[in-house]
Each structure stands twice: as structure tokens, then as C-alpha cells.
Motif scaffolding. Structure first.
Motif, mmCIF file in Angstrom:
data_model
loop_
_atom_site.group_PDB
_atom_site.id
_atom_site.type_symbol
_atom_site.label_atom_id
_atom_site.label_comp_id
_atom_site.label_asym_id
_atom_site.label_seq_id
_atom_site.Cartn_x
_atom_site.Cartn_y
_atom_site.Cartn_z
ATOM 1 N N LEU A 177 0.746 -1.536 0.262
ATOM 2 C CA LEU A 177 -0.001 0.148 -0.258
ATOM 3 C C LEU A 177 1.173 1.146 -0.196
ATOM 4 C CD1 LEU A 177 -3.349 -0.666 2.064
ATOM 5 C CD2 LEU A 177 -3.012 -0.166 0.493
ATOM 6 N N ASP A 178 2.198 1.421 1.069
ATOM 7 C CA ASP A 178 2.856 2.583 1.142
ATOM 8 C C ASP A 178 3.037 2.448 -0.778
ATOM 9 O OD1 ASP A 178 3.310 3.593 3.580
ATOM 10 O OD2 ASP A 178 4.084 1.106 3.842
ATOM 11 N N ALA A 179 3.691 1.690 -1.545
ATOM 12 C CA ALA A 179 4.127 1.970 -2.964
ATOM 13 C C ALA A 179 3.030 1.916 -3.544
ATOM 14 C CB ALA A 179 4.101 0.683 -3.762
ATOM 15 N N ASP A 234 2.612 6.028 -2.885
ATOM 16 C CA ASP A 234 3.686 6.832 -3.817
ATOM 17 C C ASP A 234 3.237 7.374 -5.182
ATOM 18 O OD1 ASP A 234 6.304 8.337 -3.835
ATOM 19 O OD2 ASP A 234 6.720 5.877 -5.038
ATOM 20 N N GLN A 235 2.672 6.223 -5.324
ATOM 21 C CA GLN A 235 2.778 5.967 -7.279
ATOM 22 C C GLN A 235 1.305 6.702 -8.203
ATOM 23 O OE1 GLN A 235 3.875 2.436 -9.793
ATOM 24 N NE2 GLN A 235 4.725 1.781 -8.224
ATOM 25 N N LEU A 260 0.542 9.230 -6.634
ATOM 26 C CA LEU A 260 1.052 10.973 -7.268
ATOM 27 C C LEU A 260 1.630 11.633 -8.560
ATOM 28 C CD1 LEU A 260 2.534 11.730 -3.128
ATOM 29 C CD2 LEU A 260 0.441 12.213 -4.188
ATOM 30 N N ASP A 261 2.112 10.081 -8.547
ATOM 31 C CA ASP A 261 2.740 9.542 -10.176
ATOM 32 C C ASP A 261 1.764 9.964 -11.438
ATOM 33 O OD1 ASP A 261 4.905 10.797 -9.311
ATOM 34 O OD2 ASP A 261 5.496 8.194 -9.521
ATOM 35 N N VAL A 284 -6.061 5.004 1.093
ATOM 36 C CA VAL A 284 -4.833 5.565 0.531
ATOM 37 C C VAL A 284 -5.543 6.172 -0.768
ATOM 38 C CG1 VAL A 284 -3.180 4.854 -1.510
ATOM 39 C CG2 VAL A 284 -3.216 3.795 1.405
ATOM 40 N N ARG A 325 -4.348 10.596 -0.718
ATOM 41 C CA ARG A 325 -3.842 10.932 -2.426
ATOM 42 C C ARG A 325 -4.607 11.224 -3.354
ATOM 43 N NH1 ARG A 325 0.622 11.138 -0.830
ATOM 44 N NH2 ARG A 325 2.093 9.216 -0.092
#
Lengths: 148, 169
Positions: free
Chosen positions: A84-86, A89-90, A92-93, A121, A125
Motif C-alpha cells: 500500500l505504501d508503494a 507513492d505512485q 502521486l505520479d 490511500v 492521495r
């Protein structure tokens, strides 16, 4: 082209009671297959200027299977499908990985709302993307009639 | 060649010394003075048991203290070169190469880092040369002051494992 409000495109949806940018459409999936419900929703939101990503996780797959389908639908790299952290993070890309898109509707068929980690998440985000970049990410959950 | 008695005795003594010396080096590893070629290792949810055991044994053998996080430690000198400029940026309070991503809250959704309140951890991109995206390397800091973190963590596999380091540049 920016999208209008997602609930204008899909008047049947209701806002998740706790999570911003998460919407629930229980009626859309009733008496129809998940795929056909998703297809109808896609047409509706596309007509309002949204680009669409569709995740159709297997109902019996559990929370990680749903996460994997979401990651795949959004074109995220591994290990977003299992971490979930990955995934956070992604997300946002997305403005780079969906070039030209400013409003993205993520349509997810889901049998019940039992995946609080993934939904949180997506909600967090989405808020950050909107605030920092003006990028709209709204998640529409097509449930099988289960209440939120 | 025929040896006389004193010469034979001297050779036996030399051989004995060589055997004793070889045994000492083998047991203590004194001769291992070459460069450290170990790779950065971390702990993950799936491998934490074996890695933690290994780390604990190493720490016990060397007398080192376990980092407070309980994660394996890594040396700042073993981090990728691109990490050092990120550390400098963090300590300077920015600016950062990826303003949308860097200095944002790291959620610790998988719980691999010690549990803390929301906003305690922050994340920063460490570029991987040759990639056209942000890659999988990140620095995560922990603390109340973002320019002076209490804890530093590095991950090279996109949050699947972490190691704990001290940022004393």
C-alpha cells in the motif's frame, strides 16, 4: 479537458460517509453483471470529460486482489499491487503516467466495502493530487447492493 | 638434501608457527581487511524473522547496539550516491527535485516502520540513474522537525524493506 463533478456525471452515486473522493453506487450493480455496470458508468463519465480506469477484482479475491486490480488499472509499477505504501507513492505520479489527463475516474467493482486501507490511500492521495496539482482522481465503487 | 639436526628442528618450529598462525586467522578473520562488498539489506514483512535473527547475531558478535527501530542498520557510505544530495536537501529544508512527492507524509500503511502518529514520517525520492521514472529508492525520515529528523530509513525496493542509518555527512 477537466471533468465536471463526478456526481453530475453519475447522479446515482453517493459520497462515502468518511472518505473524500470515494463514491458508492450500490444501485448500478444490482441486477446486472459487474462488467456491464462498469461499462455503463464508463460511458456516463466519459461524456462528462473524464478519463476512466476500470478495476474488476474477483469478488472472492480479498483485499490484496482488489489492490492488485486497482494498481493494474492505473498502470502502476510493482510492488504497488501488494504494498500500500508503494501504491500511495505512485498515485502521486498519475499526472505523468496519464499524460494529458486532468480528471480520472477509477471505477471499481467491489462486493462489499471491506478494504479500508486501500480506500483510505485512494482518498488521501486524491486530496493531495487535487491540492498540489489540480489533478482530479475520483473513485467510484460499484457495489453489489451492500451499504457503505 | 640432507639436513643436520639443528636445521631439522628449525624447520619443524617454522611449520608449527605457520599452522598456529593459520588457525588464528581462520578463527578471528583478522586477515579480512579488504573492501566491504556487502550489499544493503533490509527487513520486510515476509523476511523479517530471518533477517532480524541475522542482524541480532551480527550485533551480538560485534557488540553493536541495535537501532531503536529494530530494523537492520546500513552505513550512509553504502547508500547510492544520489542519496547523499537528497540528505543534504532534507537538512536544508528543500527545495526538492520532486515537489509533489518529496517531503510528503509517508503513511506507513504496511506497518514496517514503528507505529507513530500520522505525519511523523516523511518520504523523499532517491533517483535511480538510467530510469525515466522515480524508481524504487526512497529515504523516509521520522521526527517532528523535517529538517532535523530523529530517524532516517532507506529503502531500495519501494518500501518492501528498510534499513536504518545515521545521517552524519
Amino acid at each position: 479537458m477537466a471533468g465536471t463533478r463526478i456526481d453530475h456525471a453519475l447522479p446515482q452515486i453517493i459520497a462515502h460517509p468518511d472518505l473524500a473522493h470515494i463514491w458508492v453506487a450500490s444501485s448500478l450493480a444490482v441486477s446486472s453483471t459487474a462488467a456491464s455496470a462498469a461499462a455503463r458508468s464508463v460511458k456516463a463519465v466519459q461524456a462528462h470529460g473524464w478519463q476512466v480506469a476500470i478495476a474488476l477484482p474477483r469478488p472472492e479475491g480479498g483485499s490484496r486482489a482488489a489492490q492488485a486490480e486497482v494498481a493494474d488499472a492505473l498502470g502502476l509499477r510493482e510492488p504497488a499491487e501488494r504494498n500500500l505504501d508503494a501504491l500511495a507513492d505512485q498515485l502521486l505520479d498519475l499526472p505523468e503516467s496519464w499524460p494529458g489527463c486532468r480528471a480520472l475516474a477509477l471505477i471499481v467493482t467491489i462486493d462489499k466495502l471491506d478494504n479500508p486501507g486501500l480506500l483510505r490511500v485512494l482518498s488521501d492521495r486524491s486530496e493531495r493530487l487535487l491540492r498540489l496539482d489540480g489533478f482530479q482522481l475520483e473513485t467510484v465503487l460499484l457495489t453489489n447492493g451492500t451499504t457503505a | 638434501m640432507k639436513l643436520n639436526k639443528p636445521q631439522g628442528l628449525a624447520i619443524i618450529v617454522l611449520i608449527a608457527c605457520a599452522v598456529v598462525g593459520f588457525a588464528f586467522v581462520s578463527l578471528t578473520g583478522v586477515a579480512n581487511t579488504g573492501p566491504d562488498t556487502s550489499t544493503i539489506t533490509g527487513t520486510s514483512a515476509s523476511t523479517s524473522t530471518s533477517t532480524s535473527t541475522s542482524t541480532s547475531n551480527n550485533a551480538a558478535a560485534t557488540g553493536e547496539q541495535q537501532p531503536p527501530s529494530g530494523l537492520p542498520s546500513c552505513d550512509i557510505n553504502d547508500l547510492p550516491a544520489t542519496a547523499l544530495s537528497v540528505i543534504e536537501d532534507i537538512e536544508a529544508g528543500g527545495p526538492f527535485d520532486y515537489p509533489r512527492n518529496d517531503d510528503g507524509t509517508f503513511g506507513n500503511y504496511e506497518g514496517l516502520l514503528p507505529s507513530e502518529s500520522n505525519g511523523y514520517y516523511r518520504e523523499y525520492t532517491v533517483e535511480t540513474p538510467g530510469l525515466d521514472h522515480r524508481g524504487a529508492r526512497r529515504i523516509v525520515t521520522g521526527g517532528d522537525v523535517s529538517e532535523d529528523p530523529d530517524y532516517w530509513f532507506f529503502t531500495e525496493d519501494h518500501y518492501e524493506s528498510f534499513c536504518d542509518f545515521t545521517a552524519s555527512l
